[in-house]
Design a protein around this motif. Sequence first.
Motif, PDB file in Angstrom:
ATOM      1  N   ALA A  77       0.853  -1.188   0.000  1.00 14.44           N
ATOM      2  CA  ALA A  77       0.000   0.000   0.000  1.00 14.44           C
ATOM      3  C   ALA A  77       0.887   1.236   0.000  1.00 14.44           C
ATOM      4  O   ALA A  77       1.850   1.313   0.766  1.00 14.44           O
ATOM      5  N   GLY A  78       0.558   2.192  -0.848  1.00  9.40           N
ATOM      6  CA  GLY A  78       1.365   3.392  -1.002  1.00  9.40           C
ATOM      7  C   GLY A  78       1.634   3.629  -2.474  1.00  9.40           C
ATOM      8  O   GLY A  78       1.298   2.799  -3.326  1.00  9.40           O
ATOM      9  N   TYR A  79       2.252   4.753  -2.785  1.00  7.96           N
ATOM     10  CA  TYR A  79       2.481   5.117  -4.178  1.00  7.96           C
ATOM     11  C   TYR A  79       3.912   4.780  -4.581  1.00  7.96           C
ATOM     12  O   TYR A  79       4.826   5.585  -4.451  1.00  7.96           O
ATOM     13  N   PHE A  80       4.099   3.568  -5.071  1.00  7.96           N
ATOM     14  CA  PHE A  80       5.419   3.136  -5.516  1.00  7.96           C
ATOM     15  C   PHE A  80       5.260   1.919  -6.415  1.00  7.96           C
ATOM     16  O   PHE A  80       4.193   1.309  -6.495  1.00  7.96           O
ATOM     17  N   ARG A  81       6.321   1.606  -7.110  1.00  6.39           N
ATOM     18  CA  ARG A  81       6.366   0.380  -7.903  1.00  6.39           C
ATOM     19  C   ARG A  81       7.345  -0.595  -7.265  1.00  6.39           C
ATOM     20  O   ARG A  81       8.268  -0.185  -6.566  1.00  6.39           O
ATOM     21  N   ALA A  82       7.109  -1.850  -7.523  1.00 13.13           N
ATOM     22  CA  ALA A  82       7.976  -2.888  -6.980  1.00 13.13           C
ATOM     23  C   ALA A  82       8.267  -3.894  -8.077  1.00 13.13           C
ATOM     24  O   ALA A  82       7.651  -3.867  -9.156  1.00 13.13           O
ATOM     25  N   GLU A  83       9.198  -4.769  -7.804  1.00 12.14           N
ATOM     26  CA  GLU A  83       9.471  -5.861  -8.729  1.00 12.14           C
ATOM     27  C   GLU A  83       9.781  -7.122  -7.948  1.00 12.14           C
ATOM     28  O   GLU A  83      10.322  -7.065  -6.844  1.00 12.14           O
ATOM     29  N   VAL A  84       9.380  -8.242  -8.534  1.00 13.36           N
ATOM     30  CA  VAL A  84       9.688  -9.551  -7.964  1.00 13.36           C
ATOM     31  C   VAL A  84      10.828 -10.147  -8.782  1.00 13.36           C
ATOM     32  O   VAL A  84      10.723 -10.274 -10.005  1.00 13.36           O
ATOM     33  N   VAL A  85      11.906 -10.485  -8.112  1.00 11.93           N
ATOM     34  CA  VAL A  85      13.100 -11.000  -8.772  1.00 11.93           C
ATOM     35  C   VAL A  85      13.251 -12.473  -8.438  1.00 11.93           C
ATOM     36  O   VAL A  85      13.198 -12.865  -7.265  1.00 11.93           O
ATOM     37  N   ALA A  86      13.411 -13.292  -9.470  1.00  5.85           N
ATOM     38  CA  ALA A  86      13.603 -14.737  -9.302  1.00  5.85           C
ATOM     39  C   ALA A  86      14.711 -15.190 -10.241  1.00  5.85           C
ATOM     40  O   ALA A  86      15.202 -14.419 -11.079  1.00  5.85           O
TER      41      ALA A  86
END
Length: 357
Positions: A77-86
């Motif tokens: 929750a909040g104004y940001f982007r994320a990424e999932v790294v595998a």
Amino acid sequence: MRAVLEVVSPGAMASIQDLGRHGLRRVGVPTAGALEPGWLRLANALAGNEQDAPAIEFLGGGLSLRALEHPVRIALAGYFRAEVVAAGGRRRLDSWRSVTLAPGETLRCAQLTAGRVAYLALAGMRVPPQLGSASTYARAGLGGVDGGLLLAGVRFLAGGCSGDEKGLPAPPLADPAPIRVVLGPQDDYFEPASIACLLSAAYQVSPAADRMGMRLDGPLLRHRREKGVEITSDATVPGSIQVPAQGQPIVLLADGQTAGGYAKIATVISADLPRLGVMAPGQVLHFRSVSVAVAEQAARQREAAVQALLAAIAPLVERSGIDLQAIYAANLVSGVVDAQAMDDAFALADPPGKEEQ
């Protein structure tokens, strides 16, 4: 064995917070708790937790966490982007949703795109409370993990990952309206021109902002000479606007002290304090004076708005627009073409031997 989420990098000022430690200000214990409690509640609801469960609050980007031997469900929750790294690559994520991390996958939270605060909830996370709350008050070493900010290597036990991932179809929008205040309790310590200035001039969030308070850059506020600058120390609350001798206002936030000796020109109403608390350095704001009755009504309206957002949480439809449940439920075979009928139709339209004529 239960699932585990490990902090790879804590980023900027990441800590465990819940809805705060209430009823103890009279003995000198600040409330602490989330700077934006509505967002913490949304993150927990997206993760399938109780709304008042502890979650990770972080200021700025850089938070990185990894699932260990079992999958874990988290929510953002909040104004940001994320990424999932595998091992097989990476995928980008928007916030205001939950996501399941497979064993070995790492979630990286990029720089915030708006504001300075965001939340990450972990399904089933448990943090032992102290004085009735798991909220971290780092200045006293109270709550959270060992009473301080999160460090790399900290591990949290997680719950299960049952059910659909969830999202918020229409995240809360930034509200550009003025920050509402109730004047006092020591507004009589200030020149009338200073009060008029507070309610008309533009102020800017300075870099001197943390969980304890927020210093504002703008026109200086002058005290009445006959009153002086300081008062006999009395109670403060989150939202109190203290004005030290130099005249630069300071708004107390969740970790603000429980008493102080600076005159308080006004108090930010509870409905607007979260909006102020998440503002990033450099953001410009204005103040507007309201009555206590208006402040109480605003608190009820804010709670109604949070309840509406909670009610809007739904199983996630990915950005591709493909809703698998809708596809499975639809009648995709009605009106199927009859292959034999098509052959007969082509035969009538194109009889044998035509190409030889």
